[in-house]
Design a protein around this motif. Structure first.
Motif, PDB file in Angstrom:
ATOM      1  N   THR A  54      68.123  18.426  59.616  1.00 46.23           N
ATOM      2  CA  THR A  54      67.583  17.297  59.028  1.00 46.23           C
ATOM      3  C   THR A  54      66.587  16.606  60.159  1.00 46.23           C
ATOM      4  O   THR A  54      65.928  15.704  59.880  1.00 46.23           O
TER       5      THR A  54
ATOM      6  N   TYR B 161      63.187  24.246  59.272  1.00 46.56           N
ATOM      7  CA  TYR B 161      62.591  23.869  58.125  1.00 46.56           C
ATOM      8  C   TYR B 161      62.588  24.451  56.800  1.00 46.56           C
ATOM      9  O   TYR B 161      62.944  23.663  55.780  1.00 46.56           O
TER      10      TYR B 161
ATOM     11  N   ARG C 289      56.002  23.976  53.540  1.00 47.05           N
ATOM     12  CA  ARG C 289      56.308  24.166  51.974  1.00 47.05           C
ATOM     13  C   ARG C 289      55.003  24.718  51.426  1.00 47.05           C
ATOM     14  O   ARG C 289      55.127  25.476  50.544  1.00 47.05           O
TER      15      ARG C 289
ATOM     16  N   THR D 132      63.466  16.719  61.034  1.00 48.99           N
ATOM     17  CA  THR D 132      62.247  17.281  60.972  1.00 48.99           C
ATOM     18  C   THR D 132      61.428  16.109  60.715  1.00 48.99           C
ATOM     19  O   THR D 132      61.227  15.409  60.524  1.00 48.99           O
TER      20      THR D 132
ATOM     21  N   LYS E 203      65.900  23.170  55.540  1.00 48.41           N
ATOM     22  CA  LYS E 203      65.884  22.042  54.646  1.00 48.41           C
ATOM     23  C   LYS E 203      64.976  22.256  53.416  1.00 48.41           C
ATOM     24  O   LYS E 203      65.501  21.473  52.394  1.00 48.41           O
ATOM     25  N   ILE E 204      64.135  22.853  53.180  1.00 50.84           N
ATOM     26  CA  ILE E 204      63.486  23.041  51.963  1.00 50.84           C
ATOM     27  C   ILE E 204      63.985  23.868  50.908  1.00 50.84           C
ATOM     28  O   ILE E 204      64.077  23.399  49.773  1.00 50.84           O
TER      29      ILE E 204
ATOM     30  N   LEU F  77      57.075  19.367  57.606  1.00 57.52           N
ATOM     31  CA  LEU F  77      57.898  19.787  56.407  1.00 57.52           C
ATOM     32  C   LEU F  77      56.947  20.038  55.297  1.00 57.52           C
ATOM     33  O   LEU F  77      57.055  21.166  54.616  1.00 57.52           O
TER      34      LEU F  77
ATOM     35  N   PRO G 292      58.002  14.970  58.474  1.00 58.79           N
ATOM     36  CA  PRO G 292      57.874  14.951  57.134  1.00 58.79           C
ATOM     37  C   PRO G 292      56.578  15.725  56.977  1.00 58.79           C
ATOM     38  O   PRO G 292      56.266  16.369  55.890  1.00 58.79           O
TER      39      PRO G 292
ATOM     40  N   GLU H 171      66.622  21.080  49.642  1.00 63.03           N
ATOM     41  CA  GLU H 171      66.017  20.077  48.701  1.00 63.03           C
ATOM     42  C   GLU H 171      65.791  20.839  47.467  1.00 63.03           C
ATOM     43  O   GLU H 171      65.817  20.189  46.433  1.00 63.03           O
TER      44      GLU H 171
ATOM     45  N   HIS I 109      59.284  11.312  50.466  1.00 62.34           N
ATOM     46  CA  HIS I 109      59.934  12.188  49.671  1.00 62.34           C
ATOM     47  C   HIS I 109      60.606  11.595  48.334  1.00 62.34           C
ATOM     48  O   HIS I 109      60.371  10.288  48.299  1.00 62.34           O
TER      49      HIS I 109
END
Length: 344
Positions: free
Chosen positions: A7, A50, A18, A9, A53-54, A14, A11, A57, A229
């Motif tokens: 968590t 990262y 992605r 990270t 986390k991706i 990130l 934004p 999500e 987000h």
């Protein structure tokens, strides 16, 4: 690696990671972590965090309940589904009642009595969820607009004073509704993101100020979602402000129209401090989305000092939303003046 580490990270990074994942995905589906790390000039462990986390999500997004197929035919192969509002298939779907709170801009010196009225309204109506759309804090201490050494900069409050002001406001609010009694969420806004930007400019502060913000909301058992987000409830997307293709906040006099033309799902947002709710038709049978602007939940008549002299048209109050089938089925706006009359 654990979820807690994932968590921590940025934004911005990130989002960029992605975007680059497809270019660094091999034919067998594995990822070229070394290549990603070299591209962004970071350690492989950072890229691993990262990607963790991706993936988390994406897995959460995959669990959303989309509208069932209207034709009822059996699927023979995977296909893309689009949320559609059709009375014949949504009337039996579950309803979620939510109290949605617009921009608060809590800061030292503000009168927080309106937080008591909001708390009493939540305690009385007992919604399924409470959500604050971002810019909960003003965080003037972290703003970058004032010239270095200017009088405006010297008048900024201390960061710790802003956190303590937030504690005063939340203590008043939660004196009416116990922390954890009803699920609460906050989506960070651009004013919370001021703290991230300050840490980026001062690496020696990295993780110290943002940690205090996260700990503040954790203390009151509010779940947090990062700036830029999305958080979904019943297929409706909540974010502080939708971003353009150039990653700029969509604004203007009537941002709901611009957002509605580009959106593929219903959206609830804040940022502009002006309440509005529009239904946007889409091609298809009874197909439409809703775009809901929450306005502000600041004390009635309050305007931040950066709006001095501007024609604002601000609205002050909270919303009771009914969500069902990927839309805001109804939006009841309760003005701050009405809350004061009812609960003062």
């Amino acid at each position: 690696m654990n979820a807690e580490g994932a968590t921590s990270t940025s934004p911005d990074l990130l989002l960029r990671v992605r975007q680059y994942i497809p270019e660094f995905t091999r034919p067998d589906g594995s990822r070229n972590v070394r290549g990603l790390a070299k591209t962004f000039g970071v350690a492989r462990s950072t890229i691993d965090r990262y990607l963790f986390k991706i993936d988390a999500e994406d897995a959460q997004a995959a669990q959303l309940n989309y509208t069932p197929d209207i034709d009822g035919t059996e699927e023979t192969k995977p296909r893309v589904r689009v949320r559609a509002y059709n009375v014949s298939v949504t009337k039996d779907l579950p309803v979620r009642r939510m109290v949605a709170i617009g921009d608060l801009h809590l800061k030292p010196g503000m009168d927080f009595e309106h937080m008591r009225w909001i708390g009493r309204y939540v305690a009385e109506t007992r919604p399924d969820n409470v959500l604050q759309i971002g810019d909960c804090f003003d965080f003037e201490s972290c703003e970058m607009h004032s010239a270095a050494g200017s009088a405006s900069q010297m008048k900024r409050p201390a960061f710790i004073d802003e956190i303590e002001a937030g504690q005063d406001a939340f203590d008043i609010y939660h004196s009416e509704i116990e922390a954890g009694e009803i699920p609460h969420d906050v989506i960070y806004g651009n004013h919370e993101y001021r703290v991230n930007r300050l840490e980026e400019l001062a690496p020696n502060l990295a993780g110290t100020l943002t940690l205090q913000v996260d700990q503040f909301f954790a203390r009151y058992r509010w779940k947090t979602t990062p700036y830029r987000h999305w958080l979904f409830f019943e297929g409706v997307g909540f974010t502080h402000v939708p971003m353009s293709i150039m990653q700029k906040p969509i604004g203007g006099r009537y941002p709901e129209n611009t957002i509605g033309n580009q959106a593929t799902h219903s959206i609830v947002f804040g940022h502009t401090h002006r309440n509005n709710n529009v239904t946007v038709p889409k091609i298809g049978i009874n197909n439409s989305i809703t775009i809901t602007n929450l306005g502000s939940a600041m004390p009635h008549g309050y305007t931040p000092k950066y709006t001095d002299g501007a024609t604002t048209g601000y609205t002050y109050g909270v919303h009771e939303l009914r969500l069902r089938g990927g839309r805001v089925e109804s939006d009841k706006f309760i003005s701050m003046l009405e809350l004061e009359e009812r609960y003062k």
